[in-house]
Design a protein around this motif. Structure first.
Motif, PDB file in Angstrom:
ATOM      1  N   ALA A 246       0.836  -1.205   0.000  1.00 21.06           N
ATOM      2  CA  ALA A 246       0.000   0.000   0.000  1.00 21.06           C
ATOM      3  C   ALA A 246       0.865   1.248   0.000  1.00 21.06           C
ATOM      4  O   ALA A 246       1.936   1.294   0.611  1.00 21.06           O
TER       5      ALA A 246
ATOM      6  N   VAL B 111      -5.215   5.866  -1.350  1.00 25.18           N
ATOM      7  CA  VAL B 111      -4.332   4.718  -1.202  1.00 25.18           C
ATOM      8  C   VAL B 111      -4.245   3.955  -2.517  1.00 25.18           C
ATOM      9  O   VAL B 111      -5.262   3.671  -3.158  1.00 25.18           O
TER      10      VAL B 111
ATOM     11  N   GLY C 142      -3.197   0.369  -3.750  1.00 17.17           N
ATOM     12  CA  GLY C 142      -2.994  -0.940  -3.142  1.00 17.17           C
ATOM     13  C   GLY C 142      -2.804  -2.029  -4.172  1.00 17.17           C
ATOM     14  O   GLY C 142      -3.324  -1.949  -5.295  1.00 17.17           O
TER      15      GLY C 142
ATOM     16  N   LEU D 147      -7.583  -0.611   8.640  1.00 18.81           N
ATOM     17  CA  LEU D 147      -7.981  -1.768   7.836  1.00 18.81           C
ATOM     18  C   LEU D 147      -8.162  -3.001   8.722  1.00 18.81           C
ATOM     19  O   LEU D 147      -9.150  -3.737   8.583  1.00 18.81           O
TER      20      LEU D 147
ATOM     21  N   ILE E 234     -10.539  -0.850   0.172  1.00 17.44           N
ATOM     22  CA  ILE E 234      -9.687   0.202  -0.391  1.00 17.44           C
ATOM     23  C   ILE E 234     -10.501   1.096  -1.324  1.00 17.44           C
ATOM     24  O   ILE E 234     -10.371   2.332  -1.298  1.00 17.44           O
TER      25      ILE E 234
ATOM     26  N   TRP F 287     -12.675   3.308   0.768  1.00 11.17           N
ATOM     27  CA  TRP F 287     -11.856   4.346   1.412  1.00 11.17           C
ATOM     28  C   TRP F 287     -11.551   5.473   0.425  1.00 11.17           C
ATOM     29  O   TRP F 287     -11.638   6.651   0.759  1.00 11.17           O
ATOM     30  N   ASN F 288     -11.176   5.113  -0.796  1.00  9.51           N
ATOM     31  CA  ASN F 288     -10.780   6.119  -1.788  1.00  9.51           C
ATOM     32  C   ASN F 288     -11.953   6.948  -2.292  1.00  9.51           C
ATOM     33  O   ASN F 288     -11.746   8.011  -2.898  1.00  9.51           O
TER      34      ASN F 288
END
Length: 363
Positions: free
Chosen positions: A218, A227, A229, A304, A328, A331-332
């Motif tokens: 990450a 992030v 990943g 996470l 992920i 989150w983004n």
């Protein structure tokens, strides 16, 4: 004619009072509020004005005037917080101080730390009284925290380098915190999870079935919190090189790339060095040894783990990787950068305080 203000109360200290104030101000067991009041009175006793004392200690002159007046009226007793309505105290300050000193400076026979029962027996107080004293002064003998001091000879330079990237990032550049979360296990419970119900938490078996492992590479964008990943089943320099290529592809060509990494061997192999030489816009910044707390992506890994992995149920590595990718992506959609507030000088000053405590401990 000059402006007339309130008359200043003179503070004249006896030798005993000065000695007591100095002891209270320096002793670690004193509360921060009491220590500050002692320093105020000591400065007033040296003839400083309210304005001078306030400027020196970082408080308002009105606060200085308050404790100057309280001390002049009630001496040392005036510096203690006024008692709240209720029953009169049955435990003297001396006995409270005895509990605190014993807690901080000794251990009971046959044990590594005090309990309320052993302290009550040693001091003649009740367990509830000992418990209240510990809560009041923030003492927790049953708890222990761990730390690791870095042995990196370039510790100071590396701290200044990385903190500088956080607080004053270079122009036309992207700062990324990079690391790997390796050996993430796909765990399935040996029996179905029982869902939460009113008055009853979610319940699950303590044993589990292993379904394999994966590694998450990450890169956290310090400025935006986004992030990048990538998941791999193995954790070698070859996989790290593939991740660098992924970063190179996603970051616009016009930007320099500063990577904050730890000292793991896969980050420094000849193959990685050759790749970096072929991509001169990439700049590596290594954290000091035993100082992963400097890398902000570690905080993201913690989120996470807390929100997805720890309580997740995964029958296979494929389902684990699917859930990580989904997290992920989520989150983004609403990334939140971590705000770094400590300067390098503040970090080094605090570390100096820890080292001084270790030196003073006699160990």
């Amino acid at each position: 004619m000059g402006r007339m203000g309130r008359p200043t109360v003179d503070v004249v200290l006896t030798d005993d009072e000065r000695e007591t104030l100095q002891r209270w101000a320096k002793r670690r067991t004193s509360s921060q509020a009491l220590a500050l009041r002692c320093r105020i009175v000591l400065a007033c006793g040296d003839g400083a004005s309210n304005t001078q004392v306030g400027k020196e200690l970082g408080v308002h002159p009105v606060t200085v005037a308050k404790w100057r007046k309280r001390f002049a009226a009630d001496r040392l007793e005036g510096l203690v917080d006024e008692p709240r309505p209720g029953a009169l105290r049955t435990v003297s300050d001396e006995r409270v101080e005895d509990v605190i000193v014993k807690t901080l400076e000794s251990t009971p026979a046959g044990a590594t730390h005090w309990s309320t029962r052993s302290m009550a027996k040693a001091t003649g107080l009740s367990q509830s009284t000992v418990s209240r004293i510990w809560r009041t002064f923030g003492l927790k003998p049953h708890m222990v925290d761990t730390f690791k001091l870095s042995t990196d000879p370039q510790f100071i330079d590396k701290v200044r380098d990385i903190v500088g990237l956080y607080l004053a990032p270079p122009e036309h550049a992207l700062v990324l915190c990079v690391d790997e979360k390796s050996q993430i296990q796909a765990l399935d419970r040996s029996a179905p999870v029982l869902p939460m119900m009113p008055g009853m938490p979610e319940r699950r078996t303590h044993d589990y079935l292993r379904g394999g492992t994966t590694t998450l590479f990450a890169a956290l964008n310090v400025a935006t919190g986004e992030v990048i990943g990538q998941l791999h089943r193995r954790h070698r320099a070859a996989e790290f090189k593939k991740f660098l290529a992924r970063i190179d592809k996603e970051v616009p060509e016009g930007l320099e790339v500063h990577l904050i990494c730890d000292n793991y061997a896969t980050h420094k192999t000849p193959a990685i060095q050759r790749w970096l030489a072929a991509h001169p816009r990439f700049h590596m910044h290594f954290t000091p040894t035993y100082s992963s707390w400097l890398n902000q992506v570690e905080r993201w890994f913690g989120l996470l783990t807390e929100r997805q992995i720890r309580r997740g149920v995964h029958k296979s590595v494929q389902t684990l990787e699917r859930d990580i990718r989904a997290w992920i992506k989520l989150w983004n959609e609403d990334p939140r950068p971590f705000t770094w507030v400590k300067s390098a000088d503040e970090i080094l000053e605090r570390l100096t305080g820890y080292l001084q405590r270790i030196k003073d401990s006699g160990h």
